[in-house]
Design a protein around this motif. Structure first.
Motif, short mmCIF file in Angstrom:
data_model
loop_
_atom_site.label_atom_id
_atom_site.label_comp_id
_atom_site.label_asym_id
_atom_site.label_seq_id
_atom_site.Cartn_x
_atom_site.Cartn_y
_atom_site.Cartn_z
N THR A 70 0.85 -1.18 0.00
CA THR A 70 0.00 0.00 0.00
C THR A 70 0.89 1.23 0.00
O THR A 70 2.08 1.15 0.33
CB THR A 70 -0.93 0.03 1.22
OG1 THR A 70 -0.13 0.01 2.41
CG2 THR A 70 -1.87 -1.17 1.23
N ALA A 71 0.33 2.37 -0.37
CA ALA A 71 1.11 3.61 -0.40
C ALA A 71 0.16 4.79 -0.29
O ALA A 71 -1.07 4.64 -0.42
CB ALA A 71 1.94 3.70 -1.69
N GLU A 72 0.72 5.96 -0.04
CA GLU A 72 -0.05 7.19 0.04
C GLU A 72 0.61 8.26 -0.81
O GLU A 72 1.82 8.23 -1.03
CB GLU A 72 -0.16 7.68 1.49
CG GLU A 72 -0.89 6.73 2.41
CD GLU A 72 -0.97 7.25 3.84
OE1 GLU A 72 -0.40 8.35 4.10
OE2 GLU A 72 -1.59 6.60 4.68
N GLY A 73 -0.20 9.21 -1.30
CA GLY A 73 0.34 10.34 -2.05
C GLY A 73 0.03 10.24 -3.53
O GLY A 73 -0.57 9.29 -4.03
N LYS A 74 0.49 11.23 -4.26
CA LYS A 74 0.20 11.32 -5.68
C LYS A 74 0.98 10.28 -6.50
O LYS A 74 0.51 9.81 -7.54
CB LYS A 74 0.55 12.73 -6.18
CG LYS A 74 0.20 13.00 -7.65
CD LYS A 74 0.53 14.43 -8.03
CE LYS A 74 0.23 14.71 -9.51
NZ LYS A 74 -1.22 14.62 -9.79
N VAL A 75 2.17 9.92 -6.01
CA VAL A 75 3.04 8.99 -6.73
C VAL A 75 3.33 7.78 -5.85
O VAL A 75 3.54 7.92 -4.63
CB VAL A 75 4.35 9.68 -7.15
CG1 VAL A 75 5.27 8.70 -7.86
CG2 VAL A 75 4.05 10.88 -8.04
N ALA A 76 3.33 6.59 -6.45
CA ALA A 76 3.64 5.37 -5.71
C ALA A 76 4.47 4.45 -6.60
O ALA A 76 4.37 4.50 -7.83
CB ALA A 76 2.37 4.67 -5.25
N THR A 77 5.28 3.61 -5.97
CA THR A 77 6.10 2.64 -6.70
C THR A 77 5.78 1.24 -6.22
O THR A 77 5.77 0.99 -5.00
CB THR A 77 7.59 2.93 -6.50
OG1 THR A 77 7.89 4.25 -6.97
CG2 THR A 77 8.45 1.93 -7.29
N GLY A 78 5.51 0.34 -7.16
CA GLY A 78 5.20 -1.04 -6.81
C GLY A 78 6.19 -2.01 -7.44
O GLY A 78 6.63 -1.80 -8.59
N THR A 79 6.54 -3.06 -6.69
CA THR A 79 7.48 -4.07 -7.17
C THR A 79 6.72 -5.37 -7.41
O THR A 79 6.02 -5.85 -6.52
CB THR A 79 8.61 -4.31 -6.15
OG1 THR A 79 9.28 -3.06 -5.93
CG2 THR A 79 9.60 -5.33 -6.66
N TYR A 80 6.90 -5.97 -8.60
CA TYR A 80 6.17 -7.17 -8.99
C TYR A 80 7.16 -8.20 -9.54
O TYR A 80 7.35 -8.31 -10.76
CB TYR A 80 5.11 -6.84 -10.05
CG TYR A 80 4.13 -5.77 -9.60
CD1 TYR A 80 2.94 -6.11 -9.00
CD2 TYR A 80 4.43 -4.41 -9.76
CE1 TYR A 80 2.04 -5.13 -8.57
CE2 TYR A 80 3.55 -3.43 -9.34
CZ TYR A 80 2.36 -3.79 -8.74
OH TYR A 80 1.48 -2.83 -8.32
#
Length: 493
Positions: A70-80
């Motif tokens: 999960t993340a907050e804010g306008k920009v987020a980074t996800g690892t898959y």
């Protein structure tokens, strides 16, 4: 008329401001699905690490990245790391309400490099551990569970307010629960064996919660299947481990995200913020299920330290019969860190002599007859464990509190000369006897007063400059290698 004009000129902007606030509250519309749209693209690091950017900009924006993160804010980074299809959801909030928007993200190929990471392998046992790696609370070790301040205090990532003794929470359910981490699919299995242990403020969320007789609450609970874990690593911060909804580790205080303070082959030390009282953080220490503390071969003893540079005598301490010392008003004169002469945890190289002037004016007086005097000079730096607020204040504030014994007073001291293998030592003895920091004693820190009666506290002399007469002393307050260091200089009468 002039007075009326001035009054109107003062009140009109206030009325206008209230009118604007009311207008915003009445006219604010709920966001639409279009407001929650977002885009994404792969990063330069890997096609399996994606950067998500919201189209809009709202005061609260929450992401569910579909991989347990999960993340907050306008920009987020996800690892898959694994190939597959993931549903990513952005929820935006405005004064008028909230709305969510979802998109499917297709990861074409598994990236083995993202899986073969030391932190993953240590947690799960790696790709060869088909059955995963199972952890349990290290119940036999003192400090396996505890609480400290949030944000972190002077002791750093350590439960400085309270540390549970060995098996102190027997019967709560904490010691019978097991937690298995799988690298395959980032799976997580929580086996409760009937009971879980939880903060007293979480009892309403667990039917059947009861007092187990060891503090807080226990409750019957069966964790759901198909739980997952994820880890987020950010520059300059501890890695964060998150368990998906329905799962948690060790003790439930309302959250499922844990800072990894330390992760080794046979130890997992976690910190997590109490969601009902965010000024405190809890700690749990785990070990692998099949690991027996103390069963491993004893390490080779470290060679005795050589201390040729620490030449400090009783005459240096007492002078001509009476010598007065105080903290050096400079950076590095007062601090705590993982080794002697370190202040990296606090105050991290900063000079706090002006901020805490009431501490830096204290006098520590050694007399040749074995008498030690502490003179606070009329003011002290208070802390909660002393029964007074955290601030400089009159010494009289200590009167009638649990910290009264830490006020100015006369005690005894002894001096142990150094040898080629042992540092010189200064020991002060008496109820409330200390040098510089009242709460620090050998092997611990007071979390509340009063101090123990007629206690002795010993400080190692780790440095002395004969030219400047600058004296550096240190005290270890924990088996976890936590040291306070103080630099003293003589006061010219």
């Amino acid at each position: 008329m002039k007075k009326l004009s001035k009054y109107l000129s003062f009140i009109f902007p206030l009325l206008l401001a209230f009118a604007c606030v009311e207008e915003y509250a009445l006219d604010a519309l709920p966001p639409t699905e279009a407001d929650a749209r977002f885009t994404f693209q792969p990063t330069a690091e890997s096609d399996n690490i994606l950067r998500f950017t919201a189209d809009g900009d709202f005061f609260m924006m929450n992401w569910d990245l579909g991989n347990g993160q999960t993340a907050e804010g306008k920009v987020a980074t996800g690892t898959y790391p694994l190939a597959g299809t993931y549903t990513v959801t952005l929820t935006v909030f405005s004064a008028g309400g909230s709305i969510s928007s979802s998109r499917e993200v297709v990861i074409a190929e598994t990236d083995p490099l993202l899986l073969d990471r030391p932190i993953y392998n240590m947690l799960t046992g790696g790709s060869s551990a088909v059955e995963g790696k199972t952890w349990k609370i290290d119940a036999s070790r003192s400090g396996h569970f505890g609480v400290g301040p949030n944000p972190i205090g002077a002791a750093g990532y350590f439960p400085e307010w309270y540390q549970a003794g060995a098996f102190e929470k027997e019967g709560s359910g904490m010691y019978t629960d097991r937690y298995t981490f799988f690298l395959d699919g980032f799976g997580f299995r929580m086996e409760t064996n009937g009971l879980v242990y939880l903060n007293i403020n979480q009892g309403g969320n667990f039917p059947g919660a009861f007092d187990p007789g060891v503090g807080d609450l226990s409750a019957p609970y069966t964790a759901p299947d198909n739980l997952r874990w994820s880890i987020v690593e950010s520059d300059g911060a501890l890695p964060e481990l998150t368990i998906s909804n329905g799962g948690f580790i060790g003790y439930f205080a309302g959250g499922r995200t844990y800072q990894i303070v330390r992760l080794e082959e046979n130890e997992l030390f976690l910190r997590f913020v109490d969601q009902s009282e965010t000024s405190r953080a809890w700690y749990v220490r785990l070990i692998p299920e099949d690991y027996v503390p103390g069963a491993e071969p004893e390490p080779e003893p470290e060679p005795e330290p050589q201390n040729p540079d620490v030449s400090f005598t009783l005459n240096d301490l007492v002078g001509d019969g009476r010598k007065v010392w105080r903290l050096k008003p400079a950076a590095g004169a007062f601090g705590v860190g993982p080794r002697p002469n370190s202040d990296e945890w606090f105050p991290s190289g900063n000079d706090i002599s002006s901020e805490r002037a009431c501490l830096f004016n204290d006098l520590y007086i050694f007399n040749s007859n074995g008498q030690y005097e502490y003179d606070a000079q009329g003011d002290v730096y208070g802390e909660g464990y002393m029964g007074i607020p955290d601030a400089c204040q009159p010494e009289s504030s200590l009167a009638g509190t649990v910290g009264a014994a830490w006020a100015s007073g006369t005690h005894a001291f002894s001096f142990t000369p150094g040898t080629p293998t042992d540092l010189p030592k200064i020991t002060v003895t008496g109820t409330g006897a200390f040098i510089v920091l009242p709460k620090a004693y050998n092997g611990g820190e007071y979390t509340s007063g009063p101090p123990r009666e007629n206690e002795s506290v010993t400080y190692n002399v780790i440095g002395y400059d004969e030219a400047s007469e600058e004296l550096t002393i240190s005290i270890r307050v924990s088996s976890e290698a936590i040291y306070w260091t103080f630099v003293l200089v003589p006061v010219n009468d």
